[in-house]
Design an enzyme around this catalytic site. Structure first.
Site, PDB file in Angstrom:
ATOM      1  N   VAL A 280       0.841  -1.203   0.000  1.00 60.46           N
ATOM      2  CA  VAL A 280       0.000   0.000   0.000  1.00 60.46           C
ATOM      3  C   VAL A 280       0.877   1.255   0.000  1.00 60.46           C
ATOM      4  CG1 VAL A 280      -1.690   1.324   1.327  1.00 60.46           C
ATOM      5  CG2 VAL A 280      -1.948  -1.147   1.109  1.00 60.46           C
ATOM      6  N   ASP A 327       1.806  22.704 -42.806  1.00 62.70           N
ATOM      7  CA  ASP A 327       1.254  23.083 -44.096  1.00 62.70           C
ATOM      8  C   ASP A 327       1.544  24.572 -44.318  1.00 62.70           C
ATOM      9  OD1 ASP A 327      -0.513  22.815 -46.416  1.00 62.70           O
ATOM     10  OD2 ASP A 327      -1.853  24.105 -45.274  1.00 62.70           O
ATOM     11  N   ASP A 627      -4.927  22.801 -42.619  1.00 60.50           N
ATOM     12  CA  ASP A 627      -6.289  23.316 -42.623  1.00 60.50           C
ATOM     13  C   ASP A 627      -7.165  22.705 -43.700  1.00 60.50           C
ATOM     14  OD1 ASP A 627      -5.110  24.426 -44.806  1.00 60.50           O
ATOM     15  OD2 ASP A 627      -5.677  26.493 -44.383  1.00 60.50           O
ATOM     16  N   GLU A 696       8.588   5.840   3.310  1.00 59.11           N
ATOM     17  CA  GLU A 696       7.757   4.933   4.104  1.00 59.11           C
ATOM     18  C   GLU A 696       8.242   3.491   3.984  1.00 59.11           C
ATOM     19  OE1 GLU A 696       4.066   5.851   2.262  1.00 59.11           O
ATOM     20  OE2 GLU A 696       4.204   7.964   2.832  1.00 59.11           O
TER      21      GLU A 696
END
Length: 885
Positions: A280, A327, A627, A696
């Site tokens: 955990v 483009d 586009d 931890e």
């Protein structure tokens, strides 16, 4: 597949068994409809809500969190289980809702050809639904008509079509039914055929439909767009790696504890319980929520900067962009033909400022602004250029557009810059009494005007044609050709204007075309599709950031190269044509030849997609801008497809990952910068969360090895991960850009977030803080403190040390406690909130009962704060020593 542009009209008619005058019969239409199908485009289906939900659920970290929740419930830790499930809910719900809102169902390709068409059937001209048009139908086309299918021209009269959406060229294309081609010819140079999705801008004609629906050029593009992008974004890849790293860390920690317990004769059930606690602890429960919030914020910021991003992961991918394949027409340029240079027949040269169709700008000579009224010859040629047109300038709320031929439009706008309008002159007594429209064979247009019984013939067209018609003296002729060459060599399209004052000839078409006695060349106009105003500066910023910009266009190589030079593109002289791309692609050598090429000209839609694939294969993160319909396959195939929102076709928008609502190339650079900031901040909070988890793991693991009680309880682990750490971690998403953010080279596609240096920083800081935490716990246990007090103090030390660790992760170089720290007020607030919550956990009786804590003394607090400060600077020094910054 048949190439009808290489077939004669007779061969095409015979192939489809159609009569040019009678067209198809009803029976033949029905037969062809069954054979070829309806003239419609298959539409892409948008992902369903369930698919989007599954996309957010099908995540390795989410699976781990679910597993952690189940384990918590199994151990009887209901609070833990609920807390983890809340984290899962936040992560999944945030991503799902954001993506659902971003998803748009656009029926664009169908809209392009959902119209009516005029066809000859059973010997009669009739109007039918475009979906019922079949190969073999005879189309009739005139100015303003939309082309609903690909077709071979059988008759054309002064016919021109605007094909910019398909070919990328801003100019209208002259069409000629009599042209024949024997070799492979690029799409934009097939003048004897017309294409679905284009429109007629001038003249009229008849054509035999050759392809419909998915077999048209638009349909082929649609086929290229089917299916989702298979390749994962860089962020997806990195998060997958992180998830695997989490699993490995959790399994290693759990297995090590079990082995240590067995070797030290500890109870198996107790060791298994501790192993679950470590697992955990290894899972950063806050990670999905923080990731989603960070990316959502990035999406919001980009939207504020006129960039609409469709997916969360695309936000970060932008920051990894190493190549922008852009483009030209409408993206780097305005897609609005503009007169920029005028050279009179006498040799005087003038430049014209102003871009596009907005009628504002100045006339300059030798770098100085002049008044046109002081230059009669210049005023006269501008007037004649505006009169010899048929186009109209239209304004709508400050937005200008040309109705008609774009080149004609350039002369209309030029005239209006001096207040000259064809309509105004007509209203003041000038009358048009004769006209010969532009013809692709003649390559000129004639207009005859009369005022006060005086007639003037004006002719506008190709310089070489007009020069021959005017029959100048040899020396003058050479001068004219030199002027033409000088303008053309700078990448401009050149048009000449000539006139016959006091014209006395006839006004019929035949009389006009043979009435050139006394024709005088007035001068030459240089016309360009000008670069957008912000492009040059934006390209400079991009190139300084190590991002290559490559121009992709349907234009001729020389024109494209000149525009590339003007906008400051590195390597602008290195060009490659579509034919060369095809050859290299077939040979499997395209990737080798495109690295240093800056301009790709005369390319087809297939070429654009080939380029994107080759660039990606070379390890680049490719952003493709465009586009037009012709850009859609490459937009879909790129890592990030960027469509123009104002000028862009709906097809391009649908195929893209991002839409620019202002069409500014600079917006792309703003978005890339934001993407880099986001990735920087992702690294910071990932490093922070994993370091805290490592603290931890190390502390608990050392306690097991040395046969000591648990230094912190399972709920302490959850409180640290879900309460103390999550606020500052989220606040790291609001970190401002570091000074060198756009001076760094882009990271490679093969660069990993979880690399040795990244893991080294996490492991180093985790070990150092973890060892100190273990030592602190061990000292308390052996100095007449209760286990509960030692656990509470260790729990508090971890919280403080982890919050102090923020200063070691919030900057890539240097220490994080400087004046920039105070710019992130959210982080300051989050740290204060976390400290407050830790005080509540320690001193509020209810929390004491829930978490198993007890109040700690002021002296202990002094030790905690002093030790946390010292350990923060120790970590900083060690990172510098081991070059982990």
């Amino acid at each position: 597949m048949e190439k009808f542009y290489q077939r004669t009209i007779k061969e095409t008619s015979k192939f489809f068994k159609t009569n040019q005058k009678q067209g198809l019969t009803d029976e033949k239409v029905k037969e062809n409809l069954e054979k070829y199908g309806e003239n419609s485009i298959r539409q892409q289906k948008s992902p369903s809500a369930w698919k989007l939900l599954w996309h957010n659920l099908n995540n390795l970290i989410v699976y781990l969190l679910f597993a952690a929740a189940v384990l918590s419930f199994t151990m009887g830790e209901i609070t833990e289980g609920i807390a983890v499930l809340i984290a899962v809910l936040i992560a999944v719900a945030t991503g799902f809702i954001t993506e659902l809102r971003a998803q748009k169902s656009i029926d664009s390709l169908q809209k392009m050809i959902f119209t009516t068409a005029k066809v000859i059937r059973n010997g009669h001209l009739m109007e039918v639904e475009s979906s019922t048009v079949v190969p073999g139908d005879i189309l009739f086309l005139e100015e303003g008509d939309a082309v609903v299918a690909d077709a071979r021209l059988i008759e054309s009269k002064n016919l021109a079509c605007i094909e910019s959406a398909l070919t990328g060229e801003a100019e209208s294309t002259d069409k000629n039914a009599e042209d024949i081609y024997t070799e492979e010819t690029p799409l934009g140079d097939r003048y004897n055929v017309i294409f679905a999705g284009t429109a007629v801008t001038r003249g009229n004609g008849y054509a035999i439909v050759t392809e419909t629906g998915m077999q048209t050029e638009v349909g082929k593009i649609s086929n290229m767009l089917t299916g989702d992008k298979n390749s994962k974004t860089p962020l997806d890849v990195e998060l997958d790696k992180l998830g695997k790293a989490i699993i490995i860390a959790a399994l290693v920690a759990a297995f090590a504890v079990l082995i240590a317990g067995i070797l030290t004769d500890q109870q198996f059930i107790e060791m298994a319980h501790i192993a679950i606690i470590l697992a955990v602890a290894a899972i950063p429960e806050a990670m999905p929520a923080v990731s989603t919030i960070t990316l959502s914020r990035g999406m919001k910021i980009m939207a504020e900067h006129k960039a609409l991003v469709k997916s969360l992961s695309a936000v970060e991918t932008l920051g990894a962009t190493s190549i922008i394949a852009s483009d030209k027409t409408g993206t780097l340029t305005e897609n609005q033909m503009t007169v920029t240079a005028i050279t009179l027949s006498s040799g005087e040269k003038y430049t014209v400022t102003g871009n596009g169709y907005e009628p504002s700008g100045s006339f300059m000579e030798n770098g100085k602004i002049i008044s046109v009224n002081d230059h009669p010859d210049l005023a006269e040629i501008i007037l004649n250029g505006a009169l010899c047109t048929t186009s109209t300038l239209k304004e709508d709320n400050g937005h200008f557009e040309i109705l008609g031929d774009p080149t004609d439009g350039a002369f209309v706008v030029l005239g209006q810059k001096e207040g000259i309008s064809r309509q105004n002159l007509l209203e003041k007594g000038t009358v048009k009494i004769g006209e010969l429209p532009f013809n692709s064979d003649n390559k000129f247009m004639i207009s005859v005007y009369e005022k006060d019984a005086k007639r003037t013939l004006i002719i506008k067209g190709a310089p070489d044609v007009l020069i021959e018609l005017a029959h100048p003296e040899k020396q003058e002729k050479e001068k004219f050709f030199h002027i033409n060459h000088e303008l053309a060599s700078s990448g401009q399209r050149v048009m000449a204007v000539a006139q016959i004052k006091d014209y006395t000839g006839g006004l019929t078409e035949d009389e006009l075309i043979h009435s050139f006695n006394g024709l005088k060349i007035q001068g030459f106009f240089g016309i360009v599709d000008p670069p957008r105003k912000d492009v040059k500066e934006s390209i400079k910023i991009a190139q300084e950031a190590g991002i290559q910009v490559k121009m992709i266009t349907g234009d001729h190589p020389q024109t494209a190269s000149m525009i590339a030079r003007e906008i400051g593109l590195n390597g602008y002289a290195n060009t490659m044509t579509g034919i060369e791309i095809d050859r290299f692609y077939k040979d499997g050598k395209l990737k080798e030849h495109i690295a240093d090429t800056a301009v790709f000209a005369r390319v087809s839609p297939e070429n654009k997609l080939q380029l994107v694939k080759a660039l990606k294969e070379a390890g680049n993160i490719v952003s493709m801008t465009g586009d037009g319909v012709n850009d859609a396959p490459a937009l879909n195939g790129a890592d990030i497809g960027i469509a123009m929102g104002v000028r862009g076709t709906e097809v391009a928008k649908e195929a893209s990952d991002m839409i620019l609502t202002d069409d500014r190339f600079g917006t792309i650079i703003d978005a890339i910068k934001e993407g880099r900031i986001i990735f920087d901040n992702i690294k910071k909070y990932v490093s922070f969360l994993f370091s805290c988890n490592m603290v931890e793991i190390i502390t608990i693991f050392l306690s097991v090895i040395f046969l000591l009680p648990m230094p912190i309880l399972p709920l302490h682990v959850l409180f640290l991960n879900l309460v103390i750490d999550i606020g500052p971690a989220m606040a790291l998403a609001f970190e401002p850009a570091e000074d060198d953010i756009m001076k760094r080279q882009p990271r490679s596609r093969f660069d990993s977030l979880v690399n040795k240096k990244f893991l080294g920083r996490i492991i180093l800081s985790g070990i150092v803080i973890g060892i100190v935490a273990f030592g602190f716990f061990n000292i308390l246990l052996h100095t007449n403190h209760t286990l509960e007090y030692a656990q509470t103090a260790t729990f508090t030390f971890m919280a403080v040390a982890q919050l102090m660790h923020i200063f070691n992760v919030r900057k890539n170089s240097g220490f994080g406690l400087d004046k920039s720290f105070f710019k992130n007020k959210i982080l300051i607030f989050a740290i204060l909130i976390s400290i407050g919550l830790q005080l509540i956990a320690v001193y509020v009786p209810f929390m004491n009962d829930l978490l198993g804590t007890t109040p700690i003394q002021a002296s202990t607090w002094l030790i905690i704060l002093t030790t946390a400060i010292i350990v923060t600077f120790v970590v900083k020094g060690l990172k510098k020593m081991f070059q982990l910054k």
